[in-house]
Structure formats: structure tokens, C-alpha cells
Design a protein around this motif. Structure first.
Motif, PDB file in Angstrom:
ATOM      1  N   SER A   1       0.828  -1.203   0.000  1.00  0.00           N
ATOM      2  CA  SER A   1       0.000   0.000   0.000  1.00  0.00           C
ATOM      3  C   SER A   1       0.859   1.248   0.000  1.00  0.00           C
ATOM      4  O   SER A   1       0.361   2.353  -0.060  1.00  0.00           O
ATOM      5  CB  SER A   1      -0.907   0.000   1.215  1.00  0.00           C
ATOM      6  OG  SER A   1      -0.105  -0.104   2.357  1.00  0.00           O
ATOM      7  N   ASN A   2       2.158   1.073   0.097  1.00  0.00           N
ATOM      8  CA  ASN A   2       3.021   2.249   0.224  1.00  0.00           C
ATOM      9  C   ASN A   2       3.951   2.440  -0.951  1.00  0.00           C
ATOM     10  O   ASN A   2       5.039   2.987  -0.809  1.00  0.00           O
ATOM     11  CB  ASN A   2       3.864   2.131   1.493  1.00  0.00           C
ATOM     12  CG  ASN A   2       3.018   2.386   2.698  1.00  0.00           C
ATOM     13  OD1 ASN A   2       2.246   3.331   2.708  1.00  0.00           O
ATOM     14  ND2 ASN A   2       3.122   1.531   3.679  1.00  0.00           N
TER      15      ASN A   2
ATOM     16  N   ARG B   1       5.028   4.394  -3.587  1.00  0.00           N
ATOM     17  CA  ARG B   1       4.824   5.751  -4.098  1.00  0.00           C
ATOM     18  C   ARG B   1       5.883   6.017  -5.138  1.00  0.00           C
ATOM     19  O   ARG B   1       7.058   5.863  -4.882  1.00  0.00           O
ATOM     20  CB  ARG B   1       4.974   6.781  -2.979  1.00  0.00           C
ATOM     21  CG  ARG B   1       3.966   6.595  -1.897  1.00  0.00           C
ATOM     22  CD  ARG B   1       4.203   7.631  -0.810  1.00  0.00           C
ATOM     23  NE  ARG B   1       3.608   7.167   0.415  1.00  0.00           N
ATOM     24  CZ  ARG B   1       4.193   7.194   1.591  1.00  0.00           C
ATOM     25  NH1 ARG B   1       5.414   7.672   1.701  1.00  0.00           N
ATOM     26  NH2 ARG B   1       3.600   6.761   2.654  1.00  0.00           N
TER      27      ARG B   1
ATOM     28  N   VAL C   1       9.426   1.628  -2.988  1.00  0.00           N
ATOM     29  CA  VAL C   1       8.856   1.155  -1.738  1.00  0.00           C
ATOM     30  C   VAL C   1       9.343   2.079  -0.643  1.00  0.00           C
ATOM     31  O   VAL C   1      10.529   2.178  -0.391  1.00  0.00           O
ATOM     32  CB  VAL C   1       9.335  -0.271  -1.421  1.00  0.00           C
ATOM     33  CG1 VAL C   1       8.653  -0.792  -0.172  1.00  0.00           C
ATOM     34  CG2 VAL C   1       9.058  -1.178  -2.580  1.00  0.00           C
TER      35      VAL C   1
ATOM     36  N   SER D   1       7.993   2.187   2.553  1.00  0.00           N
ATOM     37  CA  SER D   1       7.772   1.832   3.932  1.00  0.00           C
ATOM     38  C   SER D   1       7.530   0.352   4.128  1.00  0.00           C
ATOM     39  O   SER D   1       6.843  -0.278   3.356  1.00  0.00           O
ATOM     40  CB  SER D   1       6.541   2.584   4.418  1.00  0.00           C
ATOM     41  OG  SER D   1       6.038   1.937   5.542  1.00  0.00           O
ATOM     42  N   VAL D   2       8.104  -0.147   5.162  1.00  0.00           N
ATOM     43  CA  VAL D   2       7.696  -1.469   5.593  1.00  0.00           C
ATOM     44  C   VAL D   2       7.289  -1.347   7.054  1.00  0.00           C
ATOM     45  O   VAL D   2       6.857  -2.294   7.677  1.00  0.00           O
ATOM     46  CB  VAL D   2       8.844  -2.476   5.437  1.00  0.00           C
ATOM     47  CG1 VAL D   2       8.320  -3.898   5.408  1.00  0.00           C
ATOM     48  CG2 VAL D   2       9.591  -2.247   4.153  1.00  0.00           C
TER      49      VAL D   2
ATOM     50  N   SER E   1       4.778  -0.024   8.371  1.00  0.00           N
ATOM     51  CA  SER E   1       3.372  -0.262   8.674  1.00  0.00           C
ATOM     52  C   SER E   1       3.129  -1.720   9.012  1.00  0.00           C
ATOM     53  O   SER E   1       2.077  -2.083   9.483  1.00  0.00           O
ATOM     54  CB  SER E   1       2.508   0.173   7.507  1.00  0.00           C
ATOM     55  OG  SER E   1       2.960  -0.466   6.348  1.00  0.00           O
TER      56      SER E   1
ATOM     57  N   ARG F   1      17.332  -5.011   8.802  1.00  0.00           N
ATOM     58  CA  ARG F   1      17.335  -4.684   7.373  1.00  0.00           C
ATOM     59  C   ARG F   1      18.773  -4.504   6.888  1.00  0.00           C
ATOM     60  O   ARG F   1      19.655  -4.135   7.675  1.00  0.00           O
ATOM     61  CB  ARG F   1      16.511  -3.437   7.099  1.00  0.00           C
ATOM     62  CG  ARG F   1      17.041  -2.179   7.718  1.00  0.00           C
ATOM     63  CD  ARG F   1      16.170  -0.976   7.387  1.00  0.00           C
ATOM     64  NE  ARG F   1      14.848  -1.080   7.972  1.00  0.00           N
ATOM     65  CZ  ARG F   1      13.729  -1.146   7.250  1.00  0.00           C
ATOM     66  NH1 ARG F   1      13.769  -1.115   5.953  1.00  0.00           N
ATOM     67  NH2 ARG F   1      12.571  -1.231   7.839  1.00  0.00           N
TER      68      ARG F   1
ATOM     69  N   PRO G   1      12.468   3.342   6.953  1.00  0.00           N
ATOM     70  CA  PRO G   1      11.106   3.875   7.101  1.00  0.00           C
ATOM     71  C   PRO G   1      11.163   5.393   7.191  1.00  0.00           C
ATOM     72  O   PRO G   1      12.151   5.939   7.690  1.00  0.00           O
ATOM     73  CB  PRO G   1      10.634   3.285   8.423  1.00  0.00           C
ATOM     74  CG  PRO G   1      11.542   2.162   8.718  1.00  0.00           C
ATOM     75  CD  PRO G   1      12.842   2.452   8.055  1.00  0.00           C
ATOM     76  N   THR G   2      10.116   6.048   6.730  1.00  0.00           N
ATOM     77  CA  THR G   2      10.164   7.509   6.754  1.00  0.00           C
ATOM     78  C   THR G   2      10.035   7.991   8.195  1.00  0.00           C
ATOM     79  O   THR G   2       9.481   7.292   9.045  1.00  0.00           O
ATOM     80  CB  THR G   2       9.024   8.127   5.931  1.00  0.00           C
ATOM     81  OG1 THR G   2       7.791   7.739   6.539  1.00  0.00           O
ATOM     82  CG2 THR G   2       9.051   7.647   4.501  1.00  0.00           C
TER      83      THR G   2
ATOM     84  N   GLU H   1       6.568   8.001   9.566  1.00  0.00           N
ATOM     85  CA  GLU H   1       6.066   6.719  10.046  1.00  0.00           C
ATOM     86  C   GLU H   1       6.639   6.409  11.431  1.00  0.00           C
ATOM     87  O   GLU H   1       5.957   5.871  12.296  1.00  0.00           O
ATOM     88  CB  GLU H   1       6.426   5.616   9.052  1.00  0.00           C
ATOM     89  CG  GLU H   1       5.550   5.676   7.830  1.00  0.00           C
ATOM     90  CD  GLU H   1       6.157   4.926   6.673  1.00  0.00           C
ATOM     91  OE1 GLU H   1       5.392   4.512   5.807  1.00  0.00           O
ATOM     92  OE2 GLU H   1       7.375   4.768   6.619  1.00  0.00           O
TER      93      GLU H   1
ATOM     94  N   PRO I   1      -1.847  -4.134  12.530  1.00  0.00           N
ATOM     95  CA  PRO I   1      -0.487  -3.615  12.681  1.00  0.00           C
ATOM     96  C   PRO I   1      -0.472  -2.404  13.598  1.00  0.00           C
ATOM     97  O   PRO I   1      -1.376  -1.569  13.532  1.00  0.00           O
ATOM     98  CB  PRO I   1      -0.083  -3.222  11.263  1.00  0.00           C
ATOM     99  CG  PRO I   1      -1.179  -3.641  10.373  1.00  0.00           C
ATOM    100  CD  PRO I   1      -2.326  -4.122  11.179  1.00  0.00           C
TER     101      PRO I   1
ATOM    102  N   ALA J   1       1.346   0.237  13.747  1.00  0.00           N
ATOM    103  CA  ALA J   1       1.529   1.596  13.216  1.00  0.00           C
ATOM    104  C   ALA J   1       0.565   1.919  12.104  1.00  0.00           C
ATOM    105  O   ALA J   1       0.714   2.899  11.417  1.00  0.00           O
ATOM    106  CB  ALA J   1       2.950   1.759  12.709  1.00  0.00           C
ATOM    107  N   GLU J   2      -0.436   1.089  11.925  1.00  0.00           N
ATOM    108  CA  GLU J   2      -1.366   1.340  10.818  1.00  0.00           C
ATOM    109  C   GLU J   2      -2.025   2.707  11.007  1.00  0.00           C
ATOM    110  O   GLU J   2      -2.437   3.076  12.099  1.00  0.00           O
ATOM    111  CB  GLU J   2      -2.435   0.258  10.797  1.00  0.00           C
ATOM    112  CG  GLU J   2      -3.278   0.303   9.556  1.00  0.00           C
ATOM    113  CD  GLU J   2      -4.311  -0.821   9.577  1.00  0.00           C
ATOM    114  OE1 GLU J   2      -4.009  -1.876   9.039  1.00  0.00           O
ATOM    115  OE2 GLU J   2      -5.374  -0.607  10.149  1.00  0.00           O
TER     116      GLU J   2
ATOM    117  N   ARG K   1       0.430   8.327   9.666  1.00  0.00           N
ATOM    118  CA  ARG K   1       0.958   9.052   8.510  1.00  0.00           C
ATOM    119  C   ARG K   1       1.205  10.503   8.903  1.00  0.00           C
ATOM    120  O   ARG K   1       0.399  11.084   9.611  1.00  0.00           O
ATOM    121  CB  ARG K   1      -0.028   9.037   7.342  1.00  0.00           C
ATOM    122  CG  ARG K   1      -0.354   7.637   6.833  1.00  0.00           C
ATOM    123  CD  ARG K   1       0.806   7.126   5.958  1.00  0.00           C
ATOM    124  NE  ARG K   1       0.534   5.804   5.485  1.00  0.00           N
ATOM    125  CZ  ARG K   1       0.803   4.690   6.165  1.00  0.00           C
ATOM    126  NH1 ARG K   1       1.382   4.748   7.341  1.00  0.00           N
ATOM    127  NH2 ARG K   1       0.525   3.510   5.659  1.00  0.00           N
TER     128      ARG K   1
END
Lengths: 328, 409
Positions: free
Chosen positions: A314-315, A317, A321, A323-324, A326, B187, B194-195, B198, B402, B404-405, B408
């Protein structure tokens, strides 16, 4: 409905390879009557590769939840792409009754104020410089293959498939140029006009030997040395910035090497770069959309059943990719 | 109306994010700095005189003029950036608001007729590490407050009432680091992170859940917090990042790691060395200056960024002048292109080789202390499971959702 099902089952990489092989077969078949002796083995070869790849694609669909599909596809795709490097060049040369060298050279001359750039740098050529650039020209192979290995093993699943989709597309589109605009390159086209012959050492001889072993300069437009290295570098700049930045100077040197060694016209490099950047942009999007559609239809988003990537879908953009997180 | 935690860096962010002219405000004592004074005069900064600065020459009567200037700017449709806390700080929560912003807003509505319809936009600024080079920052715009409507609903309200219940807390919780590990493999180095939005989204959710649970299950929450703190303290003592607790001791993965990091370390070394050698002097100078000038964490970034605007370009200009005077044109061009590129490259290279070294060290530590790794990993997963189980009690309708769903920024 049936086509949509097939569309979701067949990986974008497979579509691209099948499409390219079909083009090769159709071109070969269409020109068979006039060029029969040369084209017959090529047509047979491409038909065999097509049949073999279709068998693989069918197996990959049948066992799409198996782990081996994840690694088999990149390996088989890379093997076919590399095998086509020579055969499609030969096909273009044999099937087409023309050569694009004159037109490409004219475009280059127009870009450089009326003179082909290989003549402009002729006075600057020395054996040491030839050898230096030959080293960077050969380095391209190490760069591509190391990138493929790291791309297949070291990237997250979705990013890995995006990477390979773009890479295969870059090669496929460039190969169309090999088929429809066959050319030998400035080194062959202007061979008699150069005053300074190219002489180098080990690496230059290695290039000469490899080129001779694969049938000579077959297919130069657009440049895959340019296109593939730009693609790899650009992809890394988006996903692994330090690696991308590390290769920027090397990519520039590879570009320069193709001109210094009289293998490519500058327009080959420009078009190769354009193809690479387009595939870099479109390939990941296509793959992302395909994975989302599969996910929506209840199929594993990616073959191999790598469910760990699903929350990232869903991310996506701009084809990247982002984001993971979420998934946490 | 942003929170204020990073001194002179904070005002730059709304300007960049909004992409429109923003009138800045600042404490009057900053005008005395000749360089800043010149820069801020050019930007049209409005100065406020604070009571605590009277001894340093602040004149509270001048605020009448400052308030009027603000109202005039608002009448012309300008956006004004005011830090209502009135001071930059490193506290974990916001400080009390000064009433100046509310007074300006109320007078603008009541006396000037509110042309254009004034709105106050809360802005949250959160830094991942404001005292580090290249910290990430999350800038978040809150729901705007229509001052005219608010005053219609509260005709007798005074300035202090305007911002009641509008403060936000900022808590960096160790639990977020543990959750971010997912209890799985770290990772790859250099991969897309991740941003920051987030990350802070996750923090905000945790903070919210923490507060709610603290009210109803205080004992469990306190016990879990203590476990988290103990776990984090042990990791810190061992020099292991939470994400690396689950590092797989797999020979093939280790070989892949080795190839990937060696490739970059070896190929990148010439570029990094070139970048380091050419930027070492201004880098050390700015760092020394920042260290000498910074009395608090919130001043560090300002004391790095503002001098850097001057020191680095000047130094590079000097270098380039010397190179163009001494080297042939071809090499001077190459050098000019390489200078900023390798400077940036050297920073990334240093971070990456540092991370690779830490990860390799952790790998070898775990290789020889397998018991420690499995104990730490068990504890990490157990904490994760406890957090998730508490989280499910907050969201009984969505088990397994999840954490963190929806976060944003």
C-alpha cells in the motif's frame, strides 16, 4: 476474464521476455524467404528459447508458491537476456537489408558541430589511455553481474522483483534497436578513415578477443553499456544511495570508454540512457501494480509466497517502496 | 505556531515546507549578533522583547510596536511564525505558552475586524536526533484554529484560554525501537529506511496507548516499562542496537554481507578519502565552534548550520581558486565537480562503514556468545508480545492489526 487471470498469473518479467522473443521469431519468420540460409538457424534458436522459456513460465505459474521460483526467475531471465546479446545482433544484421551506421554517425556529427566525436578525440588517443578506458569498459561486466547477484539476494522481495523487471525491460527495449536498426559502430564504419589506430594492453586485447568470439560488432544502438549501467546506478541511488554514488564516476568512465574505444556513437548512449531511465520509472510501477492486483485477487502478491512484503504494497509511491514500517 | 526545540533551525522549516513568504519572529537579543542581525533584517524578522531579557537590554514597551507590526502584516495577508513557548529547549514536553500570540490574534479579530479570516495553525517539529549531523525531522501541520469562530463561541475568553488543551507531549519511548525490530532480521545496511513520519506516527500511537493503559492497567504497564528499560540498558551496555539482536548467524548471509560491504568499502575509499582530505579543515572548524558555543542540545544544530553556510562555501571557493590557478583546465574542471560530490560522499561513507563495523562486531560477539543472543532475542520477542497483547486490549475489534497502521505524517 481469462486474459485477466493470465495477466495476473504471468510475471511482468516473463511478459517482457516472451514479447521480445516473439518479435525475434516474427522478424526471423518474415524475412526467412529472402535470407533463408542465415536466418534459419537463428529462427530455430529463438523458437527453441521461446518454447523453453514458456515451459519455465508455465512451471513458475504451476508452482508459484514454491520458494525456488524466487531465485529461478532472475537466473533464467539473466541467462536468456545474455544469450540474446549476440543472437539478436546477428538476427538484425541478417534480417535487415540496411545498416544504421550512416544515420547514427550523421546524428553524432550534428551533435558535435559537423564532425564525428571519435575523430575529434583521435589526437588524444594513446595506448595507455586506450588501456585505461578498456579497463572501465570491461569493469562494466563485473558491475552488472555483481549488481545482479546482490539484487537477487540482498534486496527485500518487492524491491528485488521491481529491480529485475526494470533491468530486463531495459535490455529488451535496447534489443529492439539491435533488431530494427542494426549497426556496427564507428570503429567498423569509419575504420578506413582513422589516422590513429587503437592499441592497448591486456584489457583492450580482452575486448577484441571477446568481440571476435561473439561474431564481431553486432548491434550498437542503443548502447547497453550505457543503458544498463545508468539503470543500475539510478536504481541504487533510490534504494542504496551510497552504492549509487560510488558508481556514478565509474558509469561516466564507462560512457567515455565506449566512445574512446570507437564501439558506440554518442547517440547510442543518449538513447540507451533514455531507455534505462524510462524503464527505471515504469518497471517498478508495473510490478507494483501487478503485485497489488494479485494481492487483491487472493494470490500471493509475489511468486514464492513472500507474504512478508504485503504490508508494503500500500506504500508504493512513485515506484519506490517507501515503507515497511506499517507492518510492525 | 510550532513547538521550539532546535533553536535557529526551527524557523527555517515552516518556510521551506510552506513554500510561501513567512514573517519570522525572534527574541530581541538575537538582533545584537551582527551576522544574524544582518541576515534577519533582510528576512524582515519581527523582534519580541521578553521579560527575562530585560537585563540584557530588552525593552518590554517595544512589544506594543512589535504586536502592531504583526497585525499590520496579518492585514496584508501575511503568514507569521510565532513560537508560543518563547524559548527553545530540550524538554520532553512543551513548556507553558506565552500569551503574546493569543493577544495578537484576539486583537486582530476584535480591533482590526479579522480581514481574511485569521487561522492559527499548530505545527509539530520532531527531530530524530537534533544534536546529530543530518538528523531527520518530521514537520506536521495540525488542525487550524479559526480564531474568529472561536471568539464567537467564547466571547469572554482571555488570551490564556485560547491554547488550553492544545499542547502536545513528545515522548521518545524505547519500546518503539523494540517494536521496530519486529523481532526479525535487521534490514540490510543502506536500504531504504522507514520515513521519519512513520517513525513518529508509531511513537505517537505508542504514547497514546501508553497513556490510556496507564490509567486502567498501571501495574502491568509499569512492570513492562521496567522490563523495556532493563532490556534497553543491557543492549546499550553491550553496544548492540535493538535491531541487531536478531542478527542471523548464517554463513551465507554473512558472506553476502561481507561482499556487499567490502565492495563499497574498497571502491568508495578513494572517493571518501578525497572528500575527507578536502573538507577536514572546515568540518573540524565548524564542529569545534559548535561545541564551544552550544550550552544545550537545542543549540547544536543552529551552531553547526549557520556557520556552515559561510565556512564551507568560503573554504571551497578558496580551494577552487587555488586549483584553477595551478592545475590545467581539464583537471580543474574534474576537481570542481568532484569537490562537493566527494564531500557528501565522505559523510555517507563514514556512516556506512561505521554501521558495517558495528554490525560485524555484533556478529562476532554473538558468534562467541550464542547464549547471550538467544536470551536477548527471547526477551525482545517477549516484550513485543506483551506490548501487542496490551495493544489488543485497546483495539479489541481488530486483533492482530499492525501497530503503526494509520500513522501518517
Amino acid at each position: 476474464m481469462r486474459f485477466r487471470g493470465l495477466q495476473l498469473e504471468i510475471h511482468p518479467i516473463d511478459w517482457v521476455i516472451v514479447g521480445l522473443l516473439l518479435v525475434a521469431v516474427v522478424v526471423g519468420a518474415a524475412r526467412l524467404r529472402s535470407q533463408q540460409p542465415e536466418l534459419y538457424p537463428l529462427l530455430t534458436q529463438h523458437l527453441s528459447v521461446l518454447a523453453g522459456f514458456l515451459a519455465f513460465a508455465a512451471a513458475a505459474i504451476r508452482w508459484q508458491r514454491s520458494w525456488w521460483v524466487i531465485y529461478a526467475r532472475p537466473v533464467i531471465a539473466a541467462a536468456i537476456i545474455y544469450s540474446l546479446y549476440t543472437s539478436l545482433g546477428l538476427l538484425g544484421m541478417s534480417a535487415m537489408g540496411y545498416r544504421a551506421d550512416a544515420a547514427l554517425s550523421r546524428i553524432d556529427a550534428a551533435l558535435f558541430g559537423g564532425t564525428d566525436p571519435t575523430f575529434l578525440i583521435e589526437h588524444w588517443i594513446t595506448p595507455a589511455r586506450v588501456e585505461l578506458f578498456a579497463f572501465f569498459y570491461v569493469l562494466f561486466l563485473a558491475y552488472v553481474n555483481l549488481s545482479l547477484v546482490l539484487g537477487a539476494l540482498g534486496r527485500p522481495p518487492l524491491e528485488r522483483d521491481q529491480f529485475f523487471t526494470g533491468w530486463v525491460s531495459t535490455y529488451a527495449f535496447c534489443y529492439l534497436g539491435y533488431i530494427f536498426l542494426p549497426a556496427h559502430g564507428p570503429g567498423v564504419f569509419h575504420a578506413a578513415a582513422y589516422h590513429v589506430p587503437l592499441m592497448g594492453g591486456y584489457f583492450y586485447q580482452l575486448i577484441l578477443r571477446t568481440t571476435a568470439a561473439t561474431g564481431g560488432e553486432l548491434g550498437v544502438f542503443p548502447s547497453l553499456h550505457g543503458g544498463a549501467s545508468v539503470y543500475l546506478c539510478n536504481f541504487d541511488l533510490g534504494t542504496n544511495r551510497l552504492r549509487g554514488l560510488t558508481y556514478v564516476p565509474i558509469v561516466i568512465l564507462i560512457f567515455m570508454a565506449t566512445v574512446v574505444l570507437r564501439i558506440h556513437y554518442v547517440i547510442d548512449l543518449i538513447v540507451g540512457t533514455a531507455v534505462a531511465l524510462t524503464c527505471r520509472r515504469i518497471g517498478p510501477r508495473v510490478l507494483g501494480r501487478w503485485a497489488r492486483l494479485r494481492h487483491a485477487e487472493g494470490l500471493p502478491a509475489l511468486p514464492g509466497g513472500e507474504a512478508d512484503v504485503l504490508p508494503a504494497l500500500s506504500n508504493i509511491r512513485g515506484g519506490r517502496v517507501t515503507s515497511v514500517l506499517s507492518a510492525y | 505556531m510550532p513547538n521550539h526545540s532546535n533553536s535557529l533551525v526551527d524557523p527555517l522549516l515552516p518556510i521551506v515546507a510552506l513554500g510561501r513568504k513567512v514573517t519570522l519572529t525572534a527574541k530581541s537579543t538575537l538582533a545584537r549578533n551582527p551576522l544574524l542581525g544582518l541576515l534577519w533584517k533582510g528576512l524582515g524578522v519581527i523582534y519580541f522583547h521578553r521579560a527575562q531579557d530585560v537585563a540584557k537590554g530588552a525593552d518590554l514597551r517595544e512589544n506594543v510596536h512589535a504586536f502592531e507590526t504583526c497585525r499590520q502584516s496579518l492585514s496584508q495577508g501575511a503568514a507569521i511564525c510565532i513560537f508560543p513557548e518563547g524559548i527553545s529547549h530540550s524538554d520532553l514536553q512543551m513548556r507553558n505558552f506565552h500569551t503574546g500570540l493569543a493577544r495578537i490574534a484576539m486583537e486582530f479579530v476584535r480591533k482590526d475586524g479579522n480581514p481574511g479570516g485569521l487561522e492559527i495553525e499548530p505545527v509539530g517539529l520532531l527531530y530524530t536526533g537534533k544534536d546529530r549531523f543530518r538528523s531527520d525531522v518530521w514537520l506536521r501541520f495540525g488542525r487550524p484554529l479559526d480564531v474568529g469562530k472561536w471568539l464567537d463561541a467564547h466571547p469572554d475568553a482571555d488570551a490564556a484560554a485560547l491554547f488550553e488543551d492544545r499542547r502536545e507531549m513528545v515522548i521518545v519511548h524505547y519500546a518503539s525501537e523494540i517494536i521496530a525490530t519486529q523481532g526479525g532480521m535487521p534490514r540490510p545496511l543502506g536500504s531504504v529506511e522507514p520515513t521519519v513520519a512513520e517513525w513518529f506516527g508509531l511513537l505517537a500511537r505508542l504514547q497514546q496507548g501508553y497513556r490510556q493503559l496507564l490509567a486502567v492497567r498501571a501495574v502491568e504497564v509499569e512492570a513492562l516499562s521496567e522490563r523495556v528499560r532493563r532490556h534497553r540498558a543491557e543492549l546499550k551496555r553491550l553496544g548492540i542496537a535493538p535491531s541487531e539482536v536478531y542478527l542471523p548467524l548464517h554463513p551465507a548471509r554473512a558472506a553476502l554481507f561481507l561482499v556487499r560491504e567490502l565492495e563499497l568499502t574498497l571502491l568508495g575509499a578513494p572517493l571518501a578519502v578525497f572528500g575527507i582530505l578536502n573538507h577536514l579543515i572546515p568540518y573540524v572548524a565548524v564542529k569545534t565552534l559548535a561545541r564551544a558555543l552550544s550550552k544545550d542540545k537545542d543549540q547544536w544544530a543552529s551552531n553547526v548550520i549557520y556557520p556552515s553556510f559561510l565556512v564551507f562555501p568560503l573554504y571551497e571557493l578558496l580551494l577552487l581558486a587555488a586549483v584553477w590557478m595551478t592545475l590545467p583546465t581539464f583537471w580543474a574542471v574534474i576537481y570542481s565537480a568532484a569537490l562537493p560530490y566527494t564531500g557528501y560522499y565522505a559523510l555517507l561513507y563514514r556512516d556506512r562503514t561505521g554501521s558495517a563495523w558495528r554490525r560485524a562486531r555484533t556478529f562476532f560477539y554473538f558468534l562467541f556468545h550464542r547464549g547471550t543472543q538467544s536470551r536477548l532475542a527471547d526477551e525482545g520477542r517477549s516484550i513485543l508480545s506483551a506490548i501487542e497483547s496490551l495493544g489488543e486490549q485497546l483495539e479489541p475489534a481488530r486483533p492482530g492489526a499492525p501497530l503503526a497502521e494509520g500513522a501518517r505524517g
